[in-house]
Design an enzyme around this catalytic site. Structure first.
Site, mmCIF file in Angstrom:
data_model
loop_
_atom_site.group_PDB
_atom_site.id
_atom_site.type_symbol
_atom_site.label_atom_id
_atom_site.label_comp_id
_atom_site.label_asym_id
_atom_site.label_seq_id
_atom_site.Cartn_x
_atom_site.Cartn_y
_atom_site.Cartn_z
ATOM 1 N N ASP A 8 0.875 -1.161 0.000
ATOM 2 C CA ASP A 8 0.000 0.000 0.000
ATOM 3 C C ASP A 8 0.927 1.230 0.000
ATOM 4 O O ASP A 8 2.114 1.118 0.314
ATOM 5 C CB ASP A 8 -0.865 -0.021 1.269
ATOM 6 C CG ASP A 8 -1.708 1.226 1.407
ATOM 7 O OD1 ASP A 8 -2.326 1.634 0.411
ATOM 8 O OD2 ASP A 8 -1.737 1.813 2.508
ATOM 9 N N LEU A 9 0.407 2.387 -0.371
ATOM 10 C CA LEU A 9 1.238 3.589 -0.435
ATOM 11 C C LEU A 9 1.001 4.525 0.763
ATOM 12 O O LEU A 9 1.877 4.702 1.617
ATOM 13 C CB LEU A 9 0.953 4.339 -1.744
ATOM 14 C CG LEU A 9 1.590 5.713 -1.907
ATOM 15 C CD1 LEU A 9 3.105 5.616 -1.951
ATOM 16 C CD2 LEU A 9 1.079 6.396 -3.177
ATOM 17 N N ASP A 10 -0.213 5.102 0.792
ATOM 18 C CA ASP A 10 -0.519 6.124 1.792
ATOM 19 C C ASP A 10 -0.478 5.533 3.198
ATOM 20 O O ASP A 10 -1.248 4.621 3.517
ATOM 21 C CB ASP A 10 -1.921 6.699 1.536
ATOM 22 C CG ASP A 10 -2.029 7.348 0.165
ATOM 23 O OD1 ASP A 10 -1.103 8.057 -0.218
ATOM 24 O OD2 ASP A 10 -3.054 7.145 -0.520
ATOM 25 N N THR A 16 1.293 10.245 3.503
ATOM 26 C CA THR A 16 0.216 10.968 2.831
ATOM 27 C C THR A 16 -1.156 10.671 3.431
ATOM 28 O O THR A 16 -2.108 11.403 3.161
ATOM 29 C CB THR A 16 0.209 10.607 1.328
ATOM 30 O OG1 THR A 16 0.614 9.244 1.205
ATOM 31 C CG2 THR A 16 1.160 11.493 0.549
ATOM 32 N N LYS A 44 -9.509 5.242 5.399
ATOM 33 C CA LYS A 44 -8.225 4.744 4.893
ATOM 34 C C LYS A 44 -8.441 3.580 3.938
ATOM 35 O O LYS A 44 -9.162 2.638 4.257
ATOM 36 C CB LYS A 44 -7.315 4.319 6.046
ATOM 37 C CG LYS A 44 -6.784 5.500 6.852
ATOM 38 C CD LYS A 44 -5.794 5.036 7.907
ATOM 39 C CE LYS A 44 -5.289 6.226 8.719
ATOM 40 N NZ LYS A 44 -4.458 5.786 9.849
ATOM 41 N N GLY A 45 -7.792 3.650 2.801
ATOM 42 C CA GLY A 45 -7.798 2.531 1.854
ATOM 43 C C GLY A 45 -8.949 2.530 0.865
ATOM 44 O O GLY A 45 -8.918 1.806 -0.114
ATOM 45 N N ARG A 48 -11.853 7.730 -3.331
ATOM 46 C CA ARG A 48 -12.221 9.130 -3.070
ATOM 47 C C ARG A 48 -13.739 9.277 -2.931
ATOM 48 O O ARG A 48 -14.230 9.871 -1.970
ATOM 49 C CB ARG A 48 -11.705 9.980 -4.230
ATOM 50 C CG ARG A 48 -11.615 11.445 -3.924
ATOM 51 C CD ARG A 48 -11.087 12.187 -5.148
ATOM 52 N NE ARG A 48 -9.792 11.679 -5.590
ATOM 53 C CZ ARG A 48 -9.265 11.905 -6.791
ATOM 54 N NH1 ARG A 48 -9.913 12.647 -7.672
ATOM 55 N NH2 ARG A 48 -8.088 11.401 -7.116
ATOM 56 N N SER A 115 -2.246 0.572 -4.442
ATOM 57 C CA SER A 115 -2.861 1.698 -3.729
ATOM 58 C C SER A 115 -4.176 2.068 -4.394
ATOM 59 O O SER A 115 -4.289 2.025 -5.621
ATOM 60 C CB SER A 115 -1.917 2.907 -3.790
ATOM 61 O OG SER A 115 -2.595 4.072 -3.371
ATOM 62 N N ALA A 116 -5.140 2.481 -3.573
ATOM 63 C CA ALA A 116 -6.427 2.936 -4.113
ATOM 64 C C ALA A 116 -6.307 4.327 -4.730
ATOM 65 O O ALA A 116 -7.235 4.806 -5.380
ATOM 66 C CB ALA A 116 -7.464 2.963 -2.996
ATOM 67 N N SER A 117 -5.160 4.952 -4.530
ATOM 68 C CA SER A 117 -5.032 6.361 -4.916
ATOM 69 C C SER A 117 -4.678 6.580 -6.371
ATOM 70 O O SER A 117 -3.716 6.024 -6.893
ATOM 71 C CB SER A 117 -3.974 7.043 -4.052
ATOM 72 O OG SER A 117 -3.765 8.352 -4.524
ATOM 73 N N ASN A 119 -3.539 9.280 -7.275
ATOM 74 C CA ASN A 119 -2.330 10.112 -7.188
ATOM 75 C C ASN A 119 -1.071 9.270 -6.943
ATOM 76 O O ASN A 119 0.019 9.816 -6.816
ATOM 77 C CB ASN A 119 -2.479 11.131 -6.054
ATOM 78 C CG ASN A 119 -3.553 12.166 -6.344
ATOM 79 O OD1 ASN A 119 -3.416 12.970 -7.262
ATOM 80 N ND2 ASN A 119 -4.646 12.144 -5.593
ATOM 81 N N LYS A 146 -10.653 -1.941 -2.211
ATOM 82 C CA LYS A 146 -10.501 -2.526 -0.880
ATOM 83 C C LYS A 146 -11.788 -2.233 -0.100
ATOM 84 O O LYS A 146 -12.330 -1.151 -0.263
ATOM 85 C CB LYS A 146 -9.307 -1.878 -0.155
ATOM 86 C CG LYS A 146 -7.977 -2.065 -0.892
ATOM 87 C CD LYS A 146 -6.894 -1.179 -0.271
ATOM 88 C CE LYS A 146 -5.635 -1.191 -1.134
ATOM 89 N NZ LYS A 146 -4.573 -0.298 -0.669
ATOM 90 N N GLU A 170 -0.017 -3.014 4.712
ATOM 91 C CA GLU A 170 -1.144 -2.077 4.767
ATOM 92 C C GLU A 170 -1.228 -1.316 6.085
ATOM 93 O O GLU A 170 -0.787 -1.815 7.118
ATOM 94 C CB GLU A 170 -2.442 -2.879 4.661
ATOM 95 C CG GLU A 170 -3.020 -2.969 3.274
ATOM 96 C CD GLU A 170 -3.614 -1.660 2.774
ATOM 97 O OE1 GLU A 170 -3.769 -0.712 3.569
ATOM 98 O OE2 GLU A 170 -3.919 -1.571 1.589
ATOM 99 N N ASP A 171 -1.836 -0.140 6.053
ATOM 100 C CA ASP A 171 -2.118 0.587 7.302
ATOM 101 C C ASP A 171 -3.628 0.745 7.513
ATOM 102 O O ASP A 171 -4.055 1.361 8.482
ATOM 103 C CB ASP A 171 -1.473 1.980 7.285
ATOM 104 C CG ASP A 171 -2.159 2.903 6.314
ATOM 105 O OD1 ASP A 171 -2.513 2.438 5.195
ATOM 106 O OD2 ASP A 171 -2.371 4.084 6.649
HETATM 107 C C1 BG6 Z 1 -5.936 5.477 -0.429
HETATM 108 C C2 BG6 Z 1 -6.085 6.297 0.823
HETATM 109 O O1 BG6 Z 1 -4.611 5.062 -0.549
HETATM 110 O O2 BG6 Z 1 -6.292 6.238 -1.572
HETATM 111 C C3 BG6 Z 1 -7.485 6.875 0.909
HETATM 112 O O3 BG6 Z 1 -5.838 5.494 1.952
HETATM 113 C C4 BG6 Z 1 -7.812 7.651 -0.374
HETATM 114 O O4 BG6 Z 1 -7.570 7.722 2.025
HETATM 115 C C5 BG6 Z 1 -7.624 6.730 -1.573
HETATM 116 O O5 BG6 Z 1 -9.135 8.123 -0.344
HETATM 117 C C6 BG6 Z 1 -7.927 7.417 -2.904
HETATM 118 O O6 BG6 Z 1 -6.980 8.403 -3.143
HETATM 119 P P1 BG6 Z 1 -7.050 9.508 -4.277
HETATM 120 O O7 BG6 Z 1 -5.660 10.099 -4.260
HETATM 121 O O8 BG6 Z 1 -7.332 8.790 -5.567
HETATM 122 O O9 BG6 Z 1 -8.107 10.459 -3.902
HETATM 123 MG MG MG Z 2 -2.884 3.272 3.362
#
Ligand code: BG6
Ligand code: MG
Length: 219
Positions: A8-10, A16, A44-45, A48, A115-117, A119, A146, A170-171
């Site tokens: 996982d990233l964040d 982050t 978390k995880g 958005r 990562s779900a992000s 970004n 997730k 993971e966190d």
């Molecule tokens: C996850 C975070 O890694 O990414 C979540 O733990 C976040 O808090 C999710 O909502 C989505 O991220 P992003 O950057 O696409 O808004």
């Molecule tokens: Mg995380």
């Protein structure tokens, strides 16, 4: 035999998770909803839009906005978040993580980001660790985020490994559930309470040690 690590990233590679929390808190305040760190554990995880839905539900405003307005709110949060990650440098890699990645490479383990992000790739570039990784699972390509195991299953597939040959780190509670659901050994970083479902948990990334992880995973 463990042959891959799925990260996982964040909140695991860099802090982050804190920036996500602050950006959501500020957005929530603008629409009259209070959130705290305890509530934030649920965010978390997850994606958005799912995070926004949970915040609106908490504030009793689940039906107060149209889809277009929700998109706009999610965009506002992301703009604030992007401001806070602009200045990230390799110094923002959490304690113990660079050593862990380096040792994993030395031992020829595969590395994938799950990562779900959206970004994620930009942050990995800023941290200058993209070269170490064999791939990133694109969260936009998933049928389910997730706690569904899909992202970790896809991570193992990217490495040409079975999920039992990988360890997931993971966190987030949702993340640990996703790893466990993938039949993968789960390593949690965080409070005992939040990480109670993890196969092995540490309080802080500085406590992560590759040898210990591999031993705990039975490798
Ligand atoms: C996850 C975070 O890694 O990414 C979540 O733990 C976040 O808090 C999710 O909502 C989505 O991220 P992003 O950057 O696409 O808004
Ligand atoms: Mg995380």
């Amino acid at each position: 035999m463990i042959k891959g690590l799925i990260f996982d990233l964040d909140g695991v590679i860099t802090d982050t998770a804190e920036y996500h929390y602050l950006a959501w808190k500020s957005l929530a305040e603008k629409i009259g909803i209070e959130i705290d760190r305890e509530f934030n554990e649920q965010l978390k995880g997850i994606s958005r839009m799912e995070s926004l839905e949970l915040i609106l539900e908490r504030g009793g405003k689940a039906d107060a906005y149209t889809d277009a307005e929700k998109e706009e709110l999610a965009t506002q949060k992301n703009e604030e978040y992007k401001e806070s990650i602009k200045e990230i440098t390799p110094k923002d890699i959490l304690p113990g993580i660079s050593e862990l990645l380096k040792e994993a490479k030395e031992q020829k383990l595969g590395l994938v980001l799950a990562s779900a992000s959206k970004n994620g790739p930009a942050i990995m570039e800023r941290l200058e660790i993209m070269d170490l990784f064999d791939g990133i699972v694109d969260p936009a390509s998933l049928k389910a985020g997730k706690p569904d195991p899909e992202i970790f299953v896809r991570g193992a597939e990217m490495l040409g490994l079975s999920t039992r040959e990988c360890v997931g780190l993971e966190d987030a509670e949702a993340g640990i559930q996703a790893i466990n659901g993938a039949d993968m050994f789960s390593v949690g970083v965080g409070s005992e309470e939040a990480m109670r479902e993890a196969d092995y948990a540490v309080a802080d990334t500085a406590d992560l040690n590759l040898q210990t992880i591999l031993e705990k995973a039975g490798s």
